[in-house]
Design a protein around this motif. Structure first.
Motif, mmCIF file in Angstrom:
data_model
loop_
_atom_site.group_PDB
_atom_site.id
_atom_site.type_symbol
_atom_site.label_atom_id
_atom_site.label_comp_id
_atom_site.label_asym_id
_atom_site.label_seq_id
_atom_site.Cartn_x
_atom_site.Cartn_y
_atom_site.Cartn_z
ATOM 1 N N VAL A 168 4.228 -53.371 -85.920
ATOM 2 C CA VAL A 168 3.228 -52.697 -85.097
ATOM 3 C C VAL A 168 3.518 -53.035 -83.641
ATOM 4 O O VAL A 168 3.852 -54.185 -83.314
ATOM 5 C CB VAL A 168 1.791 -53.155 -85.466
ATOM 6 C CG1 VAL A 168 0.763 -52.502 -84.552
ATOM 7 C CG2 VAL A 168 1.486 -52.867 -86.926
ATOM 8 N N LEU A 169 3.395 -52.039 -82.739
ATOM 9 C CA LEU A 169 3.598 -52.313 -81.324
ATOM 10 C C LEU A 169 2.422 -53.113 -80.779
ATOM 11 O O LEU A 169 1.263 -52.680 -80.885
ATOM 12 C CB LEU A 169 3.725 -51.007 -80.534
ATOM 13 C CG LEU A 169 4.948 -50.129 -80.801
ATOM 14 C CD1 LEU A 169 4.912 -48.902 -79.905
ATOM 15 C CD2 LEU A 169 6.235 -50.904 -80.599
ATOM 16 N N PRO A 170 2.679 -54.290 -80.203
ATOM 17 C CA PRO A 170 1.589 -55.039 -79.568
ATOM 18 C C PRO A 170 1.038 -54.282 -78.361
ATOM 19 O O PRO A 170 1.657 -53.366 -77.823
ATOM 20 C CB PRO A 170 2.265 -56.353 -79.141
ATOM 21 C CG PRO A 170 3.489 -56.450 -79.996
ATOM 22 C CD PRO A 170 3.941 -55.040 -80.203
ATOM 23 N N SER A 171 -0.126 -54.699 -77.917
ATOM 24 C CA SER A 171 -0.779 -54.069 -76.777
ATOM 25 C C SER A 171 -0.075 -54.449 -75.474
ATOM 26 O O SER A 171 0.496 -55.536 -75.355
ATOM 27 C CB SER A 171 -2.240 -54.510 -76.702
ATOM 28 O OG SER A 171 -2.915 -54.195 -77.908
ATOM 29 N N PRO A 172 -0.127 -53.556 -74.461
ATOM 30 C CA PRO A 172 0.407 -53.917 -73.139
ATOM 31 C C PRO A 172 -0.330 -55.136 -72.592
ATOM 32 O O PRO A 172 -1.457 -55.455 -72.995
ATOM 33 C CB PRO A 172 0.142 -52.672 -72.290
ATOM 34 C CG PRO A 172 -0.051 -51.557 -73.273
ATOM 35 C CD PRO A 172 -0.679 -52.182 -74.492
ATOM 36 N N ALA A 173 0.333 -55.813 -71.653
ATOM 37 C CA ALA A 173 -0.277 -57.028 -71.105
ATOM 38 C C ALA A 173 0.230 -57.262 -69.693
ATOM 39 O O ALA A 173 1.195 -56.645 -69.241
ATOM 40 C CB ALA A 173 0.044 -58.236 -71.991
ATOM 41 N N ALA A 203 -2.138 -60.774 -81.601
ATOM 42 C CA ALA A 203 -1.441 -61.473 -82.678
ATOM 43 C C ALA A 203 -0.219 -60.712 -83.166
ATOM 44 O O ALA A 203 0.709 -61.314 -83.731
ATOM 45 C CB ALA A 203 -2.394 -61.726 -83.843
ATOM 46 N N GLU A 204 -0.181 -59.396 -82.972
ATOM 47 C CA GLU A 204 0.975 -58.611 -83.412
ATOM 48 C C GLU A 204 2.258 -59.054 -82.715
ATOM 49 O O GLU A 204 3.354 -58.869 -83.240
ATOM 50 C CB GLU A 204 0.741 -57.122 -83.160
ATOM 51 C CG GLU A 204 -0.310 -56.492 -84.049
ATOM 52 C CD GLU A 204 0.084 -56.478 -85.521
ATOM 53 O OE1 GLU A 204 1.282 -56.643 -85.824
ATOM 54 O OE2 GLU A 204 -0.800 -56.302 -86.369
ATOM 55 N N SER A 205 2.109 -59.656 -81.532
ATOM 56 C CA SER A 205 3.300 -60.056 -80.778
ATOM 57 C C SER A 205 4.088 -61.140 -81.496
ATOM 58 O O SER A 205 5.295 -61.302 -81.265
ATOM 59 C CB SER A 205 2.897 -60.546 -79.386
ATOM 60 O OG SER A 205 2.149 -61.752 -79.474
ATOM 61 N N ARG A 206 3.426 -61.889 -82.381
ATOM 62 C CA ARG A 206 4.102 -63.013 -83.028
ATOM 63 C C ARG A 206 4.959 -62.581 -84.210
ATOM 64 O O ARG A 206 5.758 -63.364 -84.707
ATOM 65 C CB ARG A 206 3.062 -64.055 -83.456
ATOM 66 C CG ARG A 206 2.527 -64.830 -82.245
ATOM 67 C CD ARG A 206 1.551 -65.922 -82.623
ATOM 68 N NE ARG A 206 0.220 -65.404 -82.929
ATOM 69 C CZ ARG A 206 -0.651 -65.018 -82.010
ATOM 70 N NH1 ARG A 206 -0.330 -65.037 -80.723
ATOM 71 N NH2 ARG A 206 -1.853 -64.577 -82.346
#
Length: 861
Positions: A711-716, A730-733
């Motif tokens: 899943v693509l993590p949210s922009p930050a 959490a998707e970034s991990r």
């Protein structure tokens, strides 16, 4: 004079050179670069799991391979994936041959070459191999030496390829094995349509194959006595004096060596008869590797694991690194290149990046040092290990193979590996041009290797290599590399083909200046006689120490008498220690790059010479390097970017050239010298630079995830760079893919001749765009990029970073998703234990920095 400037350091701050300023956008090619051919591009081993291939997916993957910059494939069918059994295609069946025909036609359309293994998995074997033709090991039964079937089966066999392993010493068994291939290929090789380029034989993994039924007969013909008369002694059932035992066991090992060489030669002849070339991995065999490599059209070595090199920023891996046991000087790798050079084989290949790191943790930055050390050892035809066929409907990560660097479209780094392929292609375009140009023939005392009383059948491999590294020839070879003496190893049989001419030594593959014989215990009368003959004809022959005795048992006293007479010949010359160095310096062209800590190789052209240099050490190199050849001019080429320019050159009173090089730790360069002075109006000087104090680009940074999964993590927004795995989402991990980092900045209020962007720690590849213009793909250490002119205000820097697949694999195992889809071995770790990524730590990902803008000043050496 030469010694006064052989390696002078330039008196300025250590720099990141223009070849060191790494990856910039592609320039218009200059004439300094040879054309990149399909052979110059890297090739890849292409596993067909279960041979479960179809035409649509074959075409799709071949198109992806060609688009990535790979030049060819080697088809090796292996065991298949679970759940796809209805797709399996039996090896060499009419359907399989139809798929092969489709592959070769599509490859020809795309400009790709196609090799194939003469079998499935490894080694040779299959359903047609009877117990009589299978491999066997030596046993002692009822007072005699006999064969006991090993019952070994083909490892990782594909459907239709399962069965017993072939006897690697029987040409008759090989002939029966090859009948199946001859029948399946039929008249294909005589068609006008393109077909398979070469057949491939993997390294010797015929485990415990120490006997063949005809061994006693061949032994008697070779050595003049019956091996059975020493059966009890060989089996350890009866005592015998140490010298006699060593001689008998040496004769046994020499017999195996001859019979396996006959086996390889028979396979090569069959390949030629059917229109194929032959590519052979000789290592691991119980024979003289130089002769076995030379039997093939393309000798092939291999690298295995990660070499422990002190390159700045080169990471080990706490999870799992298989340490390459070969010395950094790749003495083992030089066996394949030596055979190619001495016997006139233009291509020498290597299975490359095998078990580079743990599965799904292999980065391009870890690959480059392995590639560079192979290039410096004379390899010029890289085969990656490798690429797995996987259909479009296979769930991520697709079909896979252990021990592979996973150069597949499913790898998030797939498109970034293209920059690595372009690098390999540029280097190999130079290393395939011209001819080998080493000065020394270093004799391999194979009789010393085989003649001892320990053990029985031996294998001389890449991984278990103490047989070489702890020998006199191994130690002498490593010293020569470091001291700057260029050499090729030569066998007894190859030595017989060397001629003396006007003080030089002429081998089938080229000219040499001297033969060096390391300290040797045993040497045959034939070899010593040849050396005496060459010495009498005026060729320089340097003995580190004279041999002590003849090998073998038969006719011992008669041979010793001839041997003693030859030893007394006044033409023989013994030198050692400092005297050897002095003697070699007098007759060879010494390359001082070795003493400077650089890895290198030299090749000759009609109008000059080509050099490949790599800095595989810790310290940056910034200074003059004395070359061993004369030159009026030289071009300096950066294989990372394709840029080239005139190098700074100076000459000593002998005409030998010195080149100014700037190579940071981990960097490489090509130097192409010429006997002709350049025309100033058509040339461009190489830009040498000195860095000034850098300016950090501190932030804030915008990060947006572009592609990948699951899943693509949210922009930050990042006020300071850190691993994207620390973001709140959490998707970034568990994400594997690409994110774009964006920052705006004004040009610093200072004057600079050029600018460099130091990206710091990159996990794992960065594509750099400045003000809408793509500049570079930074994939290797150090991660530095040359920038174009900066705007005074509002520069927009975008860096797309792609990480490893590791975190996504870790997540699958944490959630116990049944993704390991392969049959048989399925998936094992680098330690050959069941693979489980659940215990891994989350791997840092993205742009860790610090990112620094570095002003550069042009300097004149």
């Amino acid at each position: 004079m030469k010694a006064r400037w052989r390696c002078l350091a330039f008196a300025m701050v250590a720099v990141s050179a223009m070849p060191a300023i790494a990856q910039q956008r592609e320039p218009v090619p200059r004439p300094a670069w040879p054309a990149v051919t399909g052979t110059a591009k890297p090739w890849t081993r292409w596993w067909w799991p279960g041979s479960a291939v179809d035409k649509a997916n074959l075409t799709k993957q071949l198109e992806a391979i060609a688009a990535a910059g790979i030049g060819g494939v080697e088809i090796t069918p292996i065991y298949g994936p679970k759940g796809a059994e209805d797709r399996y295609v039996d090896f060499l069946s009419p359907k399989w041959m139809e798929m092969l025909d489709h592959t070769t036609r599509e490859a020809a359309r795309l400009g790709l070459g196609v090799d194939m293994a003469t079998g499935t998995g490894w080694p040779f074997g299959g359903p047609e191999v009877s117990a009589v033709d299978g491999s066997s090991s030596l046993a002692w039964v009822d007072g005699k030496l006999v064969g006991k079937p090993t019952e070994m089966k083909v490892k990782r066999a594909a459907p239709g390829g399962e069965g017993l392993v072939l006897d690697p010493y029987s040409t008759a068994a090989l002939g029966r094995y090859l009948q199946r291939f001859s029948k399946s290929f039929g008249t294909r090789t005589s068609r006008s349509a393109p077909g398979v380029h070469a057949q491939f034989h993997d390294s010797f993994e015929y485990y415990n194959a120490s006997w063949t039924p005809s061994l006693p007969e061949v032994f008697r013909k070779m050595h003049g006595y019956d091996i059975q008369s020493f059966a009890a002694q060989i089996a350890g059932e009866k005592a015998i004096d140490e010298d006699t035992l060593a001689r008998v066991k040496g004769d046994y090992r020499r017999t195996l060596a001859k019979m396996h060489l006959d086996y390889v030669n028979a396979w090569v002849r069959w390949s030629h008869d059917h229109g194929f070339k032959a590519r052979n991995q000789a290592h691991g065999a119980p024979g003289n590797l130089l002769d076995l490599y030379a039997a093939a059209d393309i000798p092939e070595t291999e690298s295995f694991g990660l070499t422990q090199l002190p390159i700045v920023g080169l990471r080990g891996d706490a999870v799992g690194v298989s340490v390459d046991p070969d010395p950094p000087e790749v003495t083992i790798g030089r066996f394949a290149s030596s055979a190619a050079h001495v016997m006139g084989k233009p291509l020498v290949s290597s299975e490359t990046l095998t078990w580079l790191r743990e599965n799904f943790r292999e980065s391009p930055s870890a690959a480059k040092p392995q590639l560079d050390r192979l290039f410096a050892a004379g390899i010029n035809h890289i085969f990656y290990h490798g690429t797995v066929y996987s259909p479009a409907d296979a769930e991520w990560p697709g079909w896979f193979f252990y021990a592979s660097t996973q150069l597949t479209p499913g790898n998030p780094l797939w498109k970034d590996f293209g920059a690595m392929h372009a690098y390999v292609a540029r280097v190999q375009s130079v290393l395939q041009a011209g001819t080998p140009d080493n000065d020394v023939l270093l004799y391999l005392p194979f009789d010393d290797v085989v003649e001892h009383g320990k053990g029985l059948m031996e294998q001389y491999g890449v991984h278990e290599n103490q047989w070489l590294t702890e020998s006199s020839v191994g130690r002498l070879g490593i010293w020569m590399v470091r001291a700057g003496f260029t050499f090729d190893l030569v066998s007894d049989a190859q030595l017989q083909r060397v001629k003396a001419q006007d003080g030089a030594l002429i081998a089938p593959g080229g000219r040499y200046r001297v033969i060096v014989v390391p300290a040797t215990r045993r040497m045959s009368v034939e070899t010593l006689g040849k050396l005496v003959k060459l010495a009498r004809q005026g060729a320089p022959i340097l003995f580190e120490a004279l041999p002590q005795d003849v090998p073998g048992l038969a006719n011992l006293e008669a041979r010793r008498a001839k041997f003693a007479k030859l030893l007394a010949d006044p033409a023989l010359r013994t030198v050692s220690g400092d005297k050897l160095e002095t003697s070699l310096s007098a007759v060879t062209r010494r390359e001082w790059a070795g003493q400077a800590g650089l890895s290198y190789i030299r090749r000759a052209r009609a109008d000059g010479h080509d050099y490949f240099f790599a800095n595989l050490g810790t310290a940056a190199f910034d200074g003059w390097v004395a070359l061993g050849v004369a030159a009026e001019s030289a071009s300096l080429l950066d294989p990372l970017t394709g840029r080239s320019g005139d190098a700074a050159v100076k000459r000593n009173d002998r005409g030998d050239a010195g080149i100014y090089l700037q190579l940071a730790s981990g960097e490489s360069a090509i130097v192409r010298t010429s006997f002709v002075k350049p025309r100033p109006v058509t040339r461009q000087p190489w830009a040498y630079t000195r860095p000034m104090t850098g300016i950090p680009l501190a932030g804030p940074w915008q990060i947006e995830f572009l592609e990948g999964g699951p899943v693509l993590p949210s922009p930050a927004r990042l006020d300071a760079l850190a691993s994207w795995t620390t973001l709140p989402d959490a998707e970034s991990r568990r994400f594997a893919g690409t994110a774009r980092y964006r920052i705006e900045f004004d040009a610093p209020a200072m004057t600079a001749d050029a600018w460099e962007l130091d990206l710091g720690d990159v996990r794992e590849v960065a594509r750099v765009t400045l003000n809408g213009e793509r500049l570079a793909t930074a994939w290797s250490l150090p991660f530095k990029v040359r920038l174009d002119a900066l705007r005074a205000r509002g520069n927009v820097l975008e860096i797309e970073v792609t990480n490893l697949a590791a975190n996504r694999i870790h997540d699958l195992d944490v959630r116990k998703v049944p993704w390991k889809s392969m049959r048989e071995i399925n998936l094992v770790s680098v330690k050959y234990k069941p693979f489980d990524a659940a215990a891994w730590e989350v791997e840092p990902a993205g742009l860790l920095g610090p990112v620094t803008l570095v002003p550069l000043a042009l300097v004149s050496p």
